[in-house]
Design a protein around this motif. Structure first.
Motif, PDB file in Angstrom:
ATOM      1  N   LEU A  18       0.814  -1.211   0.000  1.00 57.00           N
ATOM      2  CA  LEU A  18       0.000   0.000   0.000  1.00 57.00           C
ATOM      3  C   LEU A  18       0.849   1.262   0.000  1.00 57.00           C
ATOM      4  O   LEU A  18       0.487   2.263  -0.608  1.00 57.00           O
ATOM      5  N   LYS A  19       1.979   1.205   0.703  1.00 58.02           N
ATOM      6  CA  LYS A  19       2.844   2.383   0.786  1.00 58.02           C
ATOM      7  C   LYS A  19       3.420   2.731  -0.572  1.00 58.02           C
ATOM      8  O   LYS A  19       3.501   3.902  -0.957  1.00 58.02           O
ATOM      9  N   SER A  39       0.919  -1.178 -10.949  1.00 58.36           N
ATOM     10  CA  SER A  39       0.477  -0.221  -9.924  1.00 58.36           C
ATOM     11  C   SER A  39      -0.924  -0.579  -9.443  1.00 58.36           C
ATOM     12  O   SER A  39      -1.749  -1.064 -10.229  1.00 58.36           O
ATOM     13  N   LEU A  40      -1.199  -0.329  -8.169  1.00 56.32           N
ATOM     14  CA  LEU A  40      -2.534  -0.559  -7.646  1.00 56.32           C
ATOM     15  C   LEU A  40      -3.525   0.381  -8.322  1.00 56.32           C
ATOM     16  O   LEU A  40      -3.211   1.549  -8.567  1.00 56.32           O
ATOM     17  N   PRO A  41      -4.718  -0.098  -8.638  1.00 56.83           N
ATOM     18  CA  PRO A  41      -5.727   0.781  -9.257  1.00 56.83           C
ATOM     19  C   PRO A  41      -6.158   1.875  -8.298  1.00 56.83           C
ATOM     20  O   PRO A  41      -6.233   1.673  -7.072  1.00 56.83           O
ATOM     21  N   ASP A  69      -7.456  -6.990  -5.375  1.00 57.58           N
ATOM     22  CA  ASP A  69      -6.747  -5.714  -5.509  1.00 57.58           C
ATOM     23  C   ASP A  69      -7.520  -4.550  -4.894  1.00 57.58           C
ATOM     24  O   ASP A  69      -7.131  -3.387  -5.035  1.00 57.58           O
ATOM     25  N   TYR A  70      -8.594  -4.839  -4.184  1.00 58.20           N
ATOM     26  CA  TYR A  70      -9.406  -3.773  -3.597  1.00 58.20           C
ATOM     27  C   TYR A  70      -8.696  -3.151  -2.400  1.00 58.20           C
ATOM     28  O   TYR A  70      -8.166  -3.843  -1.534  1.00 58.20           O
ATOM     29  N   GLN A  71      -8.745  -1.824  -2.322  1.00 55.57           N
ATOM     30  CA  GLN A  71      -8.099  -1.056  -1.262  1.00 55.57           C
ATOM     31  C   GLN A  71      -8.511   0.403  -1.429  1.00 55.57           C
ATOM     32  O   GLN A  71      -9.329   0.729  -2.274  1.00 55.57           O
TER      33      GLN A  71
END
Length: 273
Positions: A108-109, A129-131, A197-199
């Protein structure tokens, strides 16, 4: 009009409490399937078709575990013995995609992920990359177990690929579709994380539904006695998400060719989006 909750205010809670957090959450998943078997020349009875379709739906009911700390997590399917692939009326049901060896790592960072997966036995490591989900937060609440959860949604346009094999002839149809995803998160577990990948929400996501797949948390253990070790996966051919999607689509077409009937028995298979 429903009152929206400010992300900036709620994230203060996370930064204040997340430092010492670790834990694991168990999720049950189920997928709505439009898998259909049939066709004008099909020799199977209605009972046979329904039984195969029921087995396909059961294959989508799976259990995953999310292990997390303040900034990283790993999401894996619960290990279990592989059951024999179901057969009925001369039709072998094949699964397509990742198996129990899969692992979805999030940082997450650094706002990135590494997804260990496979297609038809070949291992891949999808790194990207995270969405950035544009969550709309609501004051709506409901309880999931002992946790008070808040509602959040986001909307996106996706390309829906519908592949079919009708009377031995493969067909493909693509169209754009608007998907509304609804999540329920709890600030009682102040980690901006969730399954897959949810966040990006001010608390752990306990339930999410995109209209096709539903993921629900059934158990949470905070700061377990056995220390959690989160290790980023390393094995597999490294590709971006875009590249992996292209490979996946090509392999899906290949699988359809394998299903292609030589005697025109009229089997129809539809795999939605």
């Amino acid at each position: 009009m429903k009152k929206l909750i400010s992300l900036s205010i709620l994230f203060v809670t996370i930064s204040a409490y997340a430092q010492n957090f670790s834990g694991k959450a168990t999720y049950k998943t189920s997928r709505k399937s439009n898998f259909k078997i049939g066709g004008e020349k099909s020799t199977m009875s209605d009972a046979q078709k329904k039984e195969i379709e029921a087995r396909i739906r059961k294959m989508s009911q799976r259990t995953f575990v999310l292990e997390f700390d303040k900034s990283t997590s790993i999401y894996k399917e619960e290990v279990k013995l592989n059951a024999p692939k179901p057969q009925m009326g001369g039709v072998r049901v094949m699964s397509f995609g990742s198996g129990n060896s899969g692992a979805f790592y999030k940082n997450l960072k650094e706002k990135r992920y590494a997804n260990k997966t496979e297609i038809m036995g070949k291992a891949f490591l999808v790194k990207d990359s995270l969405p950035n989900y544009e969550w709309q937060l609501s004051s709506d609440t409901k309880n999931i177990g002992n946790y008070t959860c808040y509602k959040a949604t986001f909307t996106r346009e996706v390309e829906n690929v519908n592949m079919s094999l009708v009377n031995g002839v493969p067909k493909e149809e693509k169209k754009m579709q608007t998907i509304v995803t609804t999540a329920w998160y709890t600030t009682q577990v102040p980690i901006s994380n969730g399954p897959s990948d949810y966040q990006g929400l001010p608390g752990l996501i306990l339930e999410i539904n995109d209209g096709t797949t539903t993921i629900v948390c059934t158990e949470i253990v905070i700061n377990p006695s056995e220390k959690i070790k989160i290790i980023e996966p390393e094995k597999g051919k490294v590709v971006t998400q875009e590249k992996y999607d292209k490979i996946s689509e090509a392999k899906a077409k290949e699988m359809m060719e394998r299903f292609k009937s030589k005697n025109g028995n009229g089997i129809e298979i539809r795999i939605g989006g």
